[in-house]
Write a protein that holds these residues in place. Structure first.
Motif, PDB file in Angstrom:
ATOM      1  N   GLY A   2       0.887  -1.070   0.072  1.00 51.79           N
ATOM      2  CA  GLY A   2      -0.003   0.033  -0.023  1.00 51.79           C
ATOM      3  C   GLY A   2       0.792   1.566  -0.152  1.00 51.79           C
ATOM      4  O   GLY A   2       2.017   1.287   0.184  1.00 51.79           O
ATOM      5  N   ALA A  75       3.597  -2.359 -11.838  1.00 52.81           N
ATOM      6  CA  ALA A  75       2.549  -2.691 -11.064  1.00 52.81           C
ATOM      7  C   ALA A  75       2.546  -1.799  -9.654  1.00 52.81           C
ATOM      8  O   ALA A  75       1.492  -1.273  -9.301  1.00 52.81           O
ATOM      9  CB  ALA A  75       2.589  -4.081 -10.578  1.00 52.81           C
ATOM     10  N   ALA A  76       3.592  -1.828  -8.927  1.00 56.52           N
ATOM     11  CA  ALA A  76       3.564  -0.913  -7.843  1.00 56.52           C
ATOM     12  C   ALA A  76       3.293   0.710  -8.073  1.00 56.52           C
ATOM     13  O   ALA A  76       2.690   1.042  -7.310  1.00 56.52           O
ATOM     14  CB  ALA A  76       5.035  -1.068  -7.100  1.00 56.52           C
ATOM     15  N   GLU A  79      -0.216   0.693  -8.464  1.00 55.70           N
ATOM     16  CA  GLU A  79      -0.862   0.781  -7.240  1.00 55.70           C
ATOM     17  C   GLU A  79      -1.009   1.858  -6.398  1.00 55.70           C
ATOM     18  O   GLU A  79      -1.925   2.456  -5.891  1.00 55.70           O
ATOM     19  CB  GLU A  79      -0.540  -0.371  -6.511  1.00 55.70           C
ATOM     20  CG  GLU A  79      -1.119  -0.700  -5.215  1.00 55.70           C
ATOM     21  CD  GLU A  79      -0.471  -1.900  -4.349  1.00 55.70           C
ATOM     22  OE1 GLU A  79      -0.742  -1.923  -3.157  1.00 55.70           O
ATOM     23  OE2 GLU A  79       0.241  -2.678  -4.945  1.00 55.70           O
ATOM     24  N   ALA A  80       0.119   2.510  -6.551  1.00 54.06           N
ATOM     25  CA  ALA A  80       0.486   3.798  -5.780  1.00 54.06           C
ATOM     26  C   ALA A  80      -0.550   5.018  -6.193  1.00 54.06           C
ATOM     27  O   ALA A  80      -1.045   5.782  -5.381  1.00 54.06           O
ATOM     28  CB  ALA A  80       1.884   4.397  -5.700  1.00 54.06           C
ATOM     29  N   ASP A  82      -3.213   4.617  -7.945  1.00 56.47           N
ATOM     30  CA  ASP A  82      -4.655   4.495  -7.520  1.00 56.47           C
ATOM     31  C   ASP A  82      -5.014   4.530  -6.174  1.00 56.47           C
ATOM     32  O   ASP A  82      -6.029   5.351  -5.635  1.00 56.47           O
ATOM     33  CB  ASP A  82      -5.000   2.821  -7.991  1.00 56.47           C
ATOM     34  CG  ASP A  82      -6.438   2.619  -7.686  1.00 56.47           C
ATOM     35  OD1 ASP A  82      -7.343   3.120  -8.297  1.00 56.47           O
ATOM     36  OD2 ASP A  82      -6.697   1.467  -6.734  1.00 56.47           O
ATOM     37  N   ALA A  83      -4.077   4.280  -5.359  1.00 53.02           N
ATOM     38  CA  ALA A  83      -4.347   4.523  -3.657  1.00 53.02           C
ATOM     39  C   ALA A  83      -4.221   6.158  -3.464  1.00 53.02           C
ATOM     40  O   ALA A  83      -5.041   6.505  -2.730  1.00 53.02           O
ATOM     41  CB  ALA A  83      -3.185   3.890  -3.127  1.00 53.02           C
TER      42      ALA A  83
END
Length: 405
Positions: A2, A75-76, A79-80, A82-83
């Motif tokens: 996260g 991918a990270a 994800e970052a 989107d978060a």
């Protein structure tokens, strides 16, 4: 994995600017700092997303900073993003990547990201010609744009084709992993034995088929020039040409340390031709080196993002980062060109490099001191926003060991 939000300003700031389209600057080093200042001065809210200790986080022009575990992995990164969008409500904000791997991640996932952000990075079909230097040089040759002579060896046997009548350099086709591993942009080879040794070492880092052997064009950073633009619909809305007076390191510079805007029309036509061929949109820098042997400017690199010294544009009359923002939010962008003779310096790398050059006799003390008197803008330090400059001084050991500055 996260994202860990790290608030550095009043947490009510974003809520108070509701309704304004802001920007997410991915990477907060001196390049990212230039974007933060460019937009912040215009009242644009800016969130800095980074996975390192970075100087932009303490700028008075940054609205919020978010620390991500990693931005080197695609991918990270997604994800970052989107978060941070969900956590802070950044729907429709403009993304500004500052690293090659982030550009690639945005380009490959542009269609999906466009549902949540404004993505000024063009699609992968365009970006791949900047990402992979084999594609860069092959297309340039098809278009008749001069490049250094290149060889693309798959194994040691292919090295027999390399012309060693002069020195060559060994460099990666895709520079991401090579630079993080070696802190070098390229290696020089003056003999067959040296070529084979360095080729094997490079191959162990980047893998098969990703090593380029290239003729070495004589000269240091002062022989390197760049064409920079905000490019749209086959034309440059804003343009600038510069000369790289000094670089770090001096032989194969990973970054400019002292740059001056110049008038150099010879770079306009080939640069525009290349960008038109790949259907490019956005901010871009094309790097060339002057081959004094034949008088040609030879294409070395294409950067599909802001470049390290982009903040020189503000001092020279063209604020590239803000012009891109205006275009992304639908505002009219007036055509603009920089004026020549404006100088930019990054002292944190220029001074250490100058000391090396002074010791080696490549630079004279008086020459260096005179050049400092004509500087118009420093990459980091300004009295209007002093904290990043002070923070960078404290971070110098970290920056040296993390990325070689």
């Amino acid at each position: 994995m996260g994202v860990r939000p790290s608030v550095t300003k009043d947490p009510r700031t974003l809520a108070g600017q509701a309704g304004l389209t802001g920007a997410v600057v991915i990477g907060g080093d001196y390049q990212g700092l230039g974007i933060v200042r460019s937009l912040g001065r215009q009242g644009v809210p800016v969130v800095v997303l980074d996975d390192e200790l970075s100087i932009a986080r303490v700028s008075r022009f940054s609205t919020r900073t978010v620390r991500a575990p990693s931005l080197r992995d695609e991918a990270a990164t997604l994800e970052a993003l989107d978060a941070v969008r969900r956590t802070l409500g950044l729907e429709g904000w403009v993304l500004y990547p500052t690293r090659e791997e982030t550009v690639a991640a945005l380009a490959r996932n542009r269609a999906d990201l466009a549902g949540s952000f404004r993505v000024p990075t063009p699609a992968w079909e365009s970006v791949r010609y900047a990402w992979d230097k084999r594609a860069t040089y092959r297309l340039a040759q098809e278009l008749g744009i001069p490049t250094p002579r290149c060889w693309f060896p798959s194994d040691e046997g292919d090295l027999r084709d390399v012309d060693l009548r002069g020195p060559v350099i060994i460099k990666p086709a895709i520079k991401e992993h090579f630079i993080y591993e070696t802190h070098a942009k390229a290696w020089r080879a003056d003999s067959e034995q040296e070529l084979r040794r360095l080729f094997a070492r490079a191959r162990s880092i980047v893998g098969d088929d990703e090593v380029i052997v290239q003729e070495l064009i004589p000269g240091n950073g002062s022989q390197q020039f760049s064409y920079c633009a905000l490019f749209k619909d086959g034309a440059a809305l804003a343009g600038m040409t510069v000369q790289r007076r000094r670089q770090h390191p001096s032989d194969f510079g990973r970054a400019s340390t002292f740059v001056e805007t110049v008038e150099l029309p010879a770079l306009h036509e080939p640069s525009i031709r290349f960008l038109q061929a790949i259907g490019y949109y956005g901010l871009v820098e094309l790097e060339y080196k002057l081959d004094q042997g034949d008088g040609q400017y030879k294409l070395l690199d294409v950067n599909a993002r802001t470049w390290g010294y982009h903040s020189i544009g503000q001092a020279a009359g063209v604020d590239f980062a803000h012009l891109l923002y205006q275009d992304q939010v639908g505002q009219e962008v007036a055509e603009a060109r920089t004026r020549p003779g404006v100088r930019w310096i990054r002292l944190a790398t220029d001074i250490p490099n100058a000391l090396v050059d002074l010791k080696a006799g490549r630079l004279r003390p008086g020459e260096y001191l005179r050049s400092l008197r004509g500087v118009h803008t420093e990459a980091v330090f300004t009295m209007r926003d002093p904290l990043p400059g002070l923070y960078e001084l404290a971070l110098l050991p970290y920056l040296f060991f993390k990325r070689g500055l």
